[in-house]
Design a protein around this motif. Structure first.
Motif, PDB file in Angstrom:
ATOM      1  N   GLY A   1     -86.294  -6.941   3.212  1.00  0.00           N
ATOM      2  CA  GLY A   1     -85.086  -6.968   4.025  1.00  0.00           C
ATOM      3  C   GLY A   1     -85.389  -6.942   5.513  1.00  0.00           C
ATOM      4  N   ASN A   2     -86.391  -6.189   5.901  1.00  0.00           N
ATOM      5  CA  ASN A   2     -86.756  -6.117   7.313  1.00  0.00           C
ATOM      6  C   ASN A   2     -87.318  -7.442   7.808  1.00  0.00           C
ATOM      7  N   MET A   3     -88.094  -8.110   6.978  1.00  0.00           N
ATOM      8  CA  MET A   3     -88.602  -9.433   7.361  1.00  0.00           C
ATOM      9  C   MET A   3     -87.467 -10.440   7.480  1.00  0.00           C
ATOM     10  N   GLU A   4     -86.479 -10.330   6.595  1.00  0.00           N
ATOM     11  CA  GLU A   4     -85.315 -11.221   6.681  1.00  0.00           C
ATOM     12  C   GLU A   4     -84.553 -10.974   7.980  1.00  0.00           C
ATOM     13  N   VAL A   5     -84.396  -9.705   8.361  1.00  0.00           N
ATOM     14  CA  VAL A   5     -83.703  -9.371   9.609  1.00  0.00           C
ATOM     15  C   VAL A   5     -84.445  -9.965  10.800  1.00  0.00           C
ATOM     16  N   LEU A   6     -85.759  -9.779  10.833  1.00  0.00           N
ATOM     17  CA  LEU A   6     -86.542 -10.285  11.957  1.00  0.00           C
ATOM     18  C   LEU A   6     -86.564 -11.806  11.990  1.00  0.00           C
ATOM     19  N   THR A   7     -86.548 -12.425  10.817  1.00  0.00           N
ATOM     20  CA  THR A   7     -86.510 -13.884  10.751  1.00  0.00           C
ATOM     21  C   THR A   7     -85.200 -14.420  11.311  1.00  0.00           C
ATOM     22  N   GLN A   8     -84.084 -13.780  10.939  1.00  0.00           N
ATOM     23  CA  GLN A   8     -82.763 -14.279  11.330  1.00  0.00           C
ATOM     24  C   GLN A   8     -82.327 -13.823  12.721  1.00  0.00           C
ATOM     25  N   PHE A   9     -82.679 -12.596  13.095  1.00  0.00           N
ATOM     26  CA  PHE A   9     -82.113 -12.020  14.310  1.00  0.00           C
ATOM     27  C   PHE A   9     -83.152 -11.627  15.358  1.00  0.00           C
TER      28      PHE A   9
ATOM     29  N   SER B   1     -89.002 -21.589   5.034  1.00  0.00           N
ATOM     30  CA  SER B   1     -90.308 -22.177   4.684  1.00  0.00           C
ATOM     31  C   SER B   1     -91.332 -22.008   5.795  1.00  0.00           C
ATOM     32  N   GLU B   2     -90.874 -21.732   7.023  1.00  0.00           N
ATOM     33  CA  GLU B   2     -91.817 -21.514   8.114  1.00  0.00           C
ATOM     34  C   GLU B   2     -92.604 -20.222   7.903  1.00  0.00           C
ATOM     35  N   TYR B   3     -91.945 -19.242   7.285  1.00  0.00           N
ATOM     36  CA  TYR B   3     -92.566 -17.937   7.116  1.00  0.00           C
ATOM     37  C   TYR B   3     -92.889 -17.601   5.660  1.00  0.00           C
ATOM     38  N   GLY B   4     -92.077 -18.067   4.744  1.00  0.00           N
ATOM     39  CA  GLY B   4     -92.253 -17.701   3.343  1.00  0.00           C
ATOM     40  C   GLY B   4     -92.427 -18.906   2.447  1.00  0.00           C
ATOM     41  N   ALA B   5     -92.073 -18.719   1.176  1.00  0.00           N
ATOM     42  CA  ALA B   5     -92.274 -19.775   0.186  1.00  0.00           C
ATOM     43  C   ALA B   5     -91.224 -20.873   0.278  1.00  0.00           C
ATOM     44  N   GLY B   6     -90.113 -20.604   0.980  1.00  0.00           N
ATOM     45  CA  GLY B   6     -89.078 -21.609   1.114  1.00  0.00           C
ATOM     46  C   GLY B   6     -88.280 -21.838  -0.152  1.00  0.00           C
ATOM     47  N   LEU B   7     -88.216 -20.832  -1.009  1.00  0.00           N
ATOM     48  CA  LEU B   7     -87.484 -20.969  -2.271  1.00  0.00           C
ATOM     49  C   LEU B   7     -86.011 -20.649  -2.069  1.00  0.00           C
TER      50      LEU B   7
ATOM     51  N   LEU C   1     -92.952  -9.275  12.870  1.00  0.00           N
ATOM     52  CA  LEU C   1     -92.755 -10.113  11.682  1.00  0.00           C
ATOM     53  C   LEU C   1     -94.067 -10.680  11.165  1.00  0.00           C
ATOM     54  N   GLU C   2     -94.878 -11.208  12.065  1.00  0.00           N
ATOM     55  CA  GLU C   2     -96.123 -11.847  11.620  1.00  0.00           C
ATOM     56  C   GLU C   2     -97.045 -10.888  10.872  1.00  0.00           C
ATOM     57  N   PRO C   3     -97.290  -9.672  11.380  1.00  0.00           N
ATOM     58  CA  PRO C   3     -98.134  -8.748  10.599  1.00  0.00           C
ATOM     59  C   PRO C   3     -97.486  -8.279   9.297  1.00  0.00           C
ATOM     60  N   LEU C   4     -96.151  -8.220   9.252  1.00  0.00           N
ATOM     61  CA  LEU C   4     -95.477  -7.889   7.995  1.00  0.00           C
ATOM     62  C   LEU C   4     -95.674  -9.007   6.976  1.00  0.00           C
ATOM     63  N   LEU C   5     -95.539 -10.238   7.419  1.00  0.00           N
ATOM     64  CA  LEU C   5     -95.741 -11.379   6.529  1.00  0.00           C
ATOM     65  C   LEU C   5     -97.169 -11.419   5.997  1.00  0.00           C
ATOM     66  N   ALA C   6     -98.100 -10.990   6.822  1.00  0.00           N
ATOM     67  CA  ALA C   6     -99.511 -10.993   6.426  1.00  0.00           C
ATOM     68  C   ALA C   6     -99.882  -9.776   5.592  1.00  0.00           C
ATOM     69  N   GLY C   7     -98.954  -8.824   5.450  1.00  0.00           N
ATOM     70  CA  GLY C   7     -99.252  -7.616   4.690  1.00  0.00           C
ATOM     71  C   GLY C   7    -100.162  -6.659   5.427  1.00  0.00           C
ATOM     72  N   GLU C   8    -100.256  -6.823   6.742  1.00  0.00           N
ATOM     73  CA  GLU C   8    -101.148  -5.964   7.532  1.00  0.00           C
ATOM     74  C   GLU C   8    -100.500  -4.628   7.862  1.00  0.00           C
TER      75      GLU C   8
END
Length: 404
Positions: free
Chosen positions: A105-113, A68-74, A123-130
């Motif tokens: 998948g890459n965002m999940e990797v960066l979030t976890q590891f 939930s810190e980075y995504g929808a938290g679903l 991660l932050e620019p990927l989350l923003a779609g930049e």
């Protein structure tokens, strides 16, 4: 097991269904027309960028990420029906909601590891779609279905890693906004434990020694919206040791952690692809006549539609059960079900799409309907994220173990 949608899922489903009807489906033909006019097939398509802005405005963004810190938290169970809806337009919908592979998948990797600096930089620019990203694992010269075969070298030299190897079908690599590769290779090629030989490192695309050799087609399609697929050469490319993801020798475990959610996301979307195929079959069957009566009156058509409906309902329940298990007992506890859906879903959806194409005649293989492109995508998923035979082998071994 309770698969009823909770209030938040129902709210997001309603918003996403409306978004698909109002924006995504009408944009499918527009996107094809605009892309054909671009100087390069990899340039950003204007209508896609417009839809991204609208999806963000409506809060339909990063729905895949359970953090939930980075995504929808679903949860997986909450996301499953949303991914199914997106699967009805698998080229556009996941892309414009920032829920498309390989970035997910890459965002999940960066979030976890990923460490704090890696998350801030990538991660932050990927989350923003930049920016976009790519995952470089598969190689042309070895059977990559066995990840221990990977030959790319990641050799430490002082404060740097030197990467040398050849990768192919690297999804996302052709996109002009692709700025970072997560590269899997061997840091300890002679290590006793073959599953501890591999590591993952972050390699910026503009690193000297990184070259895009060529674009790879999939059944003749460029797969533009996902950023295409490329053959990539790493010729003594150097990155700082700080670009290591996780720990040395952790690459195989990270890959498994990445591929688990990816496999279920693919299967969720495949259910949506099958639903789109059934809808198109029904519309075609009631609107076309042959040999004196509507196709909808032909017995064989009845069989195709009925079988498709039964199959989809069965697959959906298995996918939902898998999502529920992943939420309640984790990926390891859901291993059998994850492999089961990975085997069953693409195979069954390919069959449904094949019948839909048959019902549409020449139109089914044309660009005027989405069926041919859907078929190519579904058939590819019998290979991607581990070919069916690998999952069958593992699943059978687990079943047999209790009798040995």
């Amino acid at each position: 097991m309770d698969f009823a949608f909770d209030a938040r899922t129902e709210e997001l489903r309603a918003k996403l269904l409306a978004f698909m009807d109002e924006y995504v489906y009408p944009a499918e033909a527009v996107a094809h027309e605009q892309r054909d006019r671009l100087a390069s097939p990899w340039e950003n398509v204007p209508v896609v960028e417009e839809l991204k802005a609208e999806a963000r405005r409506q809060g339909l963004w990063n729905l895949f990420l359970p953090d939930s810190e980075y995504g929808a938290g679903l949860t997986n169970l909450q996301y499953a029906p949303l991914a199914e809806i997106m699967g009805r337009s698998p080229q556009l919908a996941p892309t414009v909601t920032n829920c498309a592979a390989p970035d997910t998948g890459n965002m999940e990797v960066l979030t976890q590891f990923g460490d704090e600096q890696q998350q801030k930089q990538w991660l932050e620019p990927l989350l923003a779609g930049e920016i976009r990203s790519a995952f470089a694992m598969t190689e042309p010269d070895v059977a990559s279905s066995d990840a221990t075969n990977i030959t790319t070298h990641i050799e430490r030299d002082g404060d740097e890693y030197v990467i040398t190897g050849r990768k192919w079908y690297i999804s996302g690599a052709m996109h002009p906004d692709c700025k970072i590769f997560i590269v899997m290779g061997k840091t300890d090629p002679d290590g006793e434990d073959v599953r501890r030989q591999q590591s993952m490192v972050l390699v910026p695309r503009d690193t000297p020694g990184v070259a895009i050799e060529r674009a790879m087609q999939v059944f003749g399609y460029e797969d533009h919206y996902h950023g295409g697929h490329a053959e990539v050469i790493f010729d003594h490319a150097r990155v700082p040791v700080s670009n290591l993801v996780g720990e040395e020798g952790g690459g195989f475990a990270i890959a498994q952690a990445r591929l688990g959610p990816g496999r279920i996301h693919h299967c969720m979307r495949l259910i949506g692809m099958a639903e789109r195929a059934i809808e198109l079959m029904c519309r075609r069957a009631v609107s076309r006549h042959a040999f004196g009566k509507a196709l909808a009156q032909q017995g064989v058509v009845h069989n195709w539609i009925a079988d498709a409906r039964v199959t989809v309902e069965q697959l959906r329940l298995l996918v939902l059960k898998t999502a529920w298990l992943m939420d309640t007992v984790g990926n390891r506890g859901a291993h059998t079900e994850i492999q089961s859906i990975k085997i069953a879903t693409p195979r069954a959806v390919v069959d449904i799409l094949d019948r839909a194409i048959q019902l549409h005649g020449a139109g089914g293989v044309s660009q005027d309907f989405p069926l041919a492109e859907l078929y190519a995508g579904a058939r590819t998923l019998m290979i991607a994220d581990g070919p069916d035979e690998v999952h069958q082998r593992s699943l059978a071994r687990r079943e047999l173990k209790q009798y040995l």
